[in-house]
Scaffold this motif. Structure first.
Motif, PDB file in Angstrom:
ATOM      1  N   HIS A   1      61.450  33.512  42.729  1.00 16.02           N
ATOM      2  CA  HIS A   1      62.633  33.504  43.750  1.00 16.02           C
ATOM      3  C   HIS A   1      63.930  33.337  42.854  1.00 16.02           C
ATOM      4  O   HIS A   1      65.228  33.390  43.630  1.00 16.02           O
ATOM      5  CB  HIS A   1      62.673  33.062  45.124  1.00 16.02           C
ATOM      6  N   ALA A   2      63.260  32.182  42.275  1.00 13.27           N
ATOM      7  CA  ALA A   2      65.077  31.615  41.141  1.00 13.27           C
ATOM      8  C   ALA A   2      65.362  33.072  40.977  1.00 13.27           C
ATOM      9  O   ALA A   2      66.460  32.953  40.270  1.00 13.27           O
ATOM     10  CB  ALA A   2      64.470  30.067  41.339  1.00 13.27           C
ATOM     11  N   ARG A   3      64.786  33.532  40.442  1.00 16.92           N
ATOM     12  CA  ARG A   3      65.148  34.872  39.519  1.00 16.92           C
ATOM     13  C   ARG A   3      65.371  35.942  39.966  1.00 16.92           C
ATOM     14  O   ARG A   3      65.376  37.638  39.319  1.00 16.92           O
ATOM     15  CB  ARG A   3      64.332  34.709  38.294  1.00 16.92           C
ATOM     16  N   GLY A   4      64.911  36.297  41.531  1.00 16.83           N
ATOM     17  CA  GLY A   4      65.335  37.582  42.393  1.00 16.83           C
ATOM     18  C   GLY A   4      63.896  38.116  42.395  1.00 16.83           C
ATOM     19  O   GLY A   4      64.217  38.969  42.540  1.00 16.83           O
ATOM     20  N   LEU A   5      62.857  37.769  42.150  1.00 18.33           N
ATOM     21  CA  LEU A   5      61.317  38.454  41.748  1.00 18.33           C
ATOM     22  C   LEU A   5      60.624  38.102  43.257  1.00 18.33           C
ATOM     23  O   LEU A   5      60.700  36.990  44.097  1.00 18.33           O
ATOM     24  CB  LEU A   5      60.613  37.922  40.873  1.00 18.33           C
ATOM     25  N   GLU A   6      60.010  38.991  43.896  1.00 23.40           N
ATOM     26  CA  GLU A   6      58.754  38.723  45.109  1.00 23.40           C
ATOM     27  C   GLU A   6      57.515  38.236  43.832  1.00 23.40           C
ATOM     28  O   GLU A   6      57.778  38.073  43.509  1.00 23.40           O
ATOM     29  CB  GLU A   6      58.808  40.157  45.212  1.00 23.40           C
ATOM     30  N   LEU A   7      57.021  37.238  44.950  1.00 25.08           N
ATOM     31  CA  LEU A   7      55.759  37.011  44.327  1.00 25.08           C
ATOM     32  C   LEU A   7      54.515  36.841  44.966  1.00 25.08           C
ATOM     33  O   LEU A   7      54.387  36.500  46.546  1.00 25.08           O
ATOM     34  CB  LEU A   7      55.496  35.422  44.270  1.00 25.08           C
ATOM     35  N   HIS A   8      53.959  37.830  44.675  1.00 30.57           N
ATOM     36  CA  HIS A   8      52.278  38.317  45.897  1.00 30.57           C
ATOM     37  C   HIS A   8      51.411  37.648  45.055  1.00 30.57           C
ATOM     38  O   HIS A   8      51.406  37.153  43.791  1.00 30.57           O
ATOM     39  CB  HIS A   8      52.266  39.891  45.593  1.00 30.57           C
ATOM     40  N   ALA A   9      50.194  37.716  46.095  1.00 31.61           N
ATOM     41  CA  ALA A   9      49.120  36.263  45.590  1.00 31.61           C
ATOM     42  C   ALA A   9      47.882  38.101  46.030  1.00 31.61           C
ATOM     43  O   ALA A   9      48.066  38.521  46.574  1.00 31.61           O
ATOM     44  CB  ALA A   9      49.014  35.750  47.316  1.00 31.61           C
ATOM     45  N   TRP A  10      47.942  37.539  44.094  1.00 28.03           N
ATOM     46  CA  TRP A  10      46.686  38.063  44.386  1.00 28.03           C
ATOM     47  C   TRP A  10      45.230  38.254  44.729  1.00 28.03           C
ATOM     48  O   TRP A  10      45.147  36.438  43.400  1.00 28.03           O
ATOM     49  CB  TRP A  10      46.362  39.033  42.540  1.00 28.03           C
ATOM     50  N   VAL A  11      43.654  38.613  45.127  1.00 31.28           N
ATOM     51  CA  VAL A  11      43.375  37.907  45.751  1.00 31.28           C
ATOM     52  C   VAL A  11      41.812  39.186  44.972  1.00 31.28           C
ATOM     53  O   VAL A  11      42.637  40.232  45.703  1.00 31.28           O
ATOM     54  CB  VAL A  11      43.397  37.756  47.152  1.00 31.28           C
ATOM     55  N   ASN A  12      40.972  38.533  45.073  1.00 31.93           N
ATOM     56  CA  ASN A  12      39.656  39.003  44.590  1.00 31.93           C
ATOM     57  C   ASN A  12      39.082  38.419  45.374  1.00 31.93           C
ATOM     58  O   ASN A  12      38.365  38.229  45.756  1.00 31.93           O
ATOM     59  CB  ASN A  12      38.966  39.101  43.230  1.00 31.93           C
ATOM     60  N   PRO A  13      38.118  39.388  46.614  1.00 34.44           N
ATOM     61  CA  PRO A  13      38.077  39.008  47.663  1.00 34.44           C
ATOM     62  C   PRO A  13      35.565  38.812  47.619  1.00 34.44           C
ATOM     63  O   PRO A  13      36.025  37.876  48.278  1.00 34.44           O
ATOM     64  CB  PRO A  13      38.312  40.155  49.657  1.00 34.44           C
ATOM     65  N   PHE A  14      35.556  39.819  47.115  1.00 30.17           N
ATOM     66  CA  PHE A  14      34.416  39.080  47.085  1.00 30.17           C
ATOM     67  C   PHE A  14      33.208  39.165  45.708  1.00 30.17           C
ATOM     68  O   PHE A  14      32.220  38.348  45.205  1.00 30.17           O
ATOM     69  CB  PHE A  14      33.505  40.758  47.730  1.00 30.17           C
ATOM     70  N   ARG A  15      34.054  38.472  44.711  1.00 30.21           N
ATOM     71  CA  ARG A  15      33.587  38.018  43.321  1.00 30.21           C
ATOM     72  C   ARG A  15      33.677  36.560  43.885  1.00 30.21           C
ATOM     73  O   ARG A  15      34.778  36.002  43.748  1.00 30.21           O
ATOM     74  CB  ARG A  15      34.173  38.376  42.325  1.00 30.21           C
ATOM     75  N   ALA A  16      32.010  35.979  43.430  1.00 29.71           N
ATOM     76  CA  ALA A  16      31.871  34.717  43.394  1.00 29.71           C
ATOM     77  C   ALA A  16      32.160  34.174  42.097  1.00 29.71           C
ATOM     78  O   ALA A  16      32.654  32.770  42.556  1.00 29.71           O
ATOM     79  CB  ALA A  16      30.601  34.310  43.849  1.00 29.71           C
ATOM     80  N   ALA A  17      31.415  34.307  41.362  1.00 27.30           N
ATOM     81  CA  ALA A  17      31.487  34.233  39.593  1.00 27.30           C
ATOM     82  C   ALA A  17      31.641  35.543  38.995  1.00 27.30           C
ATOM     83  O   ALA A  17      30.623  35.767  38.781  1.00 27.30           O
ATOM     84  CB  ALA A  17      30.447  32.789  39.670  1.00 27.30           C
ATOM     85  N   VAL A  18      32.024  34.970  37.405  1.00 31.34           N
ATOM     86  CA  VAL A  18      32.112  35.661  36.465  1.00 31.34           C
ATOM     87  C   VAL A  18      31.267  35.467  35.589  1.00 31.34           C
ATOM     88  O   VAL A  18      30.118  36.336  35.183  1.00 31.34           O
ATOM     89  CB  VAL A  18      33.207  35.778  35.746  1.00 31.34           C
ATOM     90  N   SER A  19      29.939  34.413  35.778  1.00 30.21           N
ATOM     91  CA  SER A  19      28.752  33.782  35.366  1.00 30.21           C
ATOM     92  C   SER A  19      27.790  33.685  36.162  1.00 30.21           C
ATOM     93  O   SER A  19      28.679  32.097  36.271  1.00 30.21           O
ATOM     94  CB  SER A  19      29.100  33.422  33.606  1.00 30.21           C
ATOM     95  N   ALA A  20      26.978  33.855  36.038  1.00 36.09           N
ATOM     96  CA  ALA A  20      25.925  33.251  37.354  1.00 36.09           C
ATOM     97  C   ALA A  20      25.520  31.546  36.687  1.00 36.09           C
ATOM     98  O   ALA A  20      24.712  30.529  37.349  1.00 36.09           O
ATOM     99  CB  ALA A  20      24.867  33.909  37.191  1.00 36.09           C
ATOM    100  N   ALA A  21      25.359  31.333  35.096  1.00 42.97           N
ATOM    101  CA  ALA A  21      25.135  30.409  34.374  1.00 42.97           C
ATOM    102  C   ALA A  21      26.140  29.397  34.083  1.00 42.97           C
ATOM    103  O   ALA A  21      26.201  28.409  33.915  1.00 42.97           O
ATOM    104  CB  ALA A  21      25.056  31.006  32.939  1.00 42.97           C
ATOM    105  N   GLU A  22      27.433  29.160  35.111  1.00 41.00           N
ATOM    106  CA  GLU A  22      28.177  28.812  35.488  1.00 41.00           C
ATOM    107  C   GLU A  22      27.731  27.367  36.291  1.00 41.00           C
ATOM    108  O   GLU A  22      27.398  27.620  36.790  1.00 41.00           O
ATOM    109  CB  GLU A  22      30.487  29.303  35.792  1.00 41.00           C
ATOM    110  N   THR A  23      28.731  26.799  35.958  1.00 44.15           N
ATOM    111  CA  THR A  23      28.585  25.080  36.300  1.00 44.15           C
ATOM    112  C   THR A  23      29.087  24.720  37.426  1.00 44.15           C
ATOM    113  O   THR A  23      30.775  25.129  36.863  1.00 44.15           O
ATOM    114  CB  THR A  23      28.143  23.963  36.297  1.00 44.15           C
TER     115      THR A  23
END
Length: 220
Positions: free
Chosen positions: A115-137
């Protein structure tokens, strides 16, 4: 005295010019800033808060130089949070370990700097991805741990099943929380569909159970 048709033509052309100028002012010129796999920001996990802030400032400076007017910052790449959340754990892409605070709220910082630079800031959400790797802790408060009955393994990743009504309500709660607590200028959903087939002929997304419970009776 000028002919009426000339006056009307002048007024119409002036009005069209004004509308054109207004449209140009409202033109959306945005850039996506991906955090998954540290693609755009931060450049790697585990950087100090000050290093992360410096990198984000540089990205925003470049956006302003290019005459953009919006940034779409990925704040929830995989059922995690690049913001302070009571619902989901801190993202591993900040500190290198899921569930660990980076020591500041990146979304608050990003909004203020944009906002200080005159830019809008939009929140980008991935709604259904739970984990990029099933092996993650995954930390204990991750949805795959708290509501495993909603989560399906598909290939190497984990996904929230969109066919589960309670799971959809959960995702809506997450998005509503962001929109309600942060001065974001918009929310964007990406990967809001079922994941792509792994390979031609391979099994599709394993949602037979939710389909039988909720979808089959729809007649689709």
């Amino acid at each position: 005295m000028l002919p009426l048709r000339f006056v009307c033509a002048f007024l119409i052309s002036s009005g069209l010019f004004a509308l054109s100028a207004q449209a140009a002012q409202r033109e959306f010129r945005g850039a996506w800033v991906a955090t998954v796999w540290n693609l755009d920001w931060p450049s790697q996990p585990g950087l100090s808060a000050e290093a992360q802030k410096a990198q984000l400032r540089a990205l925003l400076d470049r956006a302003a130089e290019l005459k953009l007017n919006a940034i779409l910052l990925q704040v929830r790449p995989a059922s995690d949070a690049l913001y302070a959340s009571d619902i989901e754990p801190w993202s591993q892409y900040l500190t290198g370990q899921a569930g660990v605070s980076p020591g500041y709220d990146p979304l608050v910082f990003a909004i203020a700097e944009a906002h200080a630079r005159g830019l809008e800031l939009h929140a980008w959400v991935n709604p259904f991805r739970a984990a990029v790797s099933a092996a993650e802790t995954l930390p204990p408060n991750h949805v795959a741990k708290t509501r495993p009955e909603w989560v399906r393994r598909f290939g190497k990743q984990l996904w929230i099943d969109p066919g589960e009504p309670a799971a959809r309500a959960y995702v809506i709660d997450v998005i509503t929380d962001i929109a309600g607590r942060y001065d974001v200028d918009g929310v964007h959903l990406d990967d809001y569909f079922y994941p792509y087939p792994l390979k031609p002929g391979q099994a599709s997304f394993p949602d037979d159970a939710s389909w039988q419970r909720y979808g089959a009776k729809s007649g689709l």
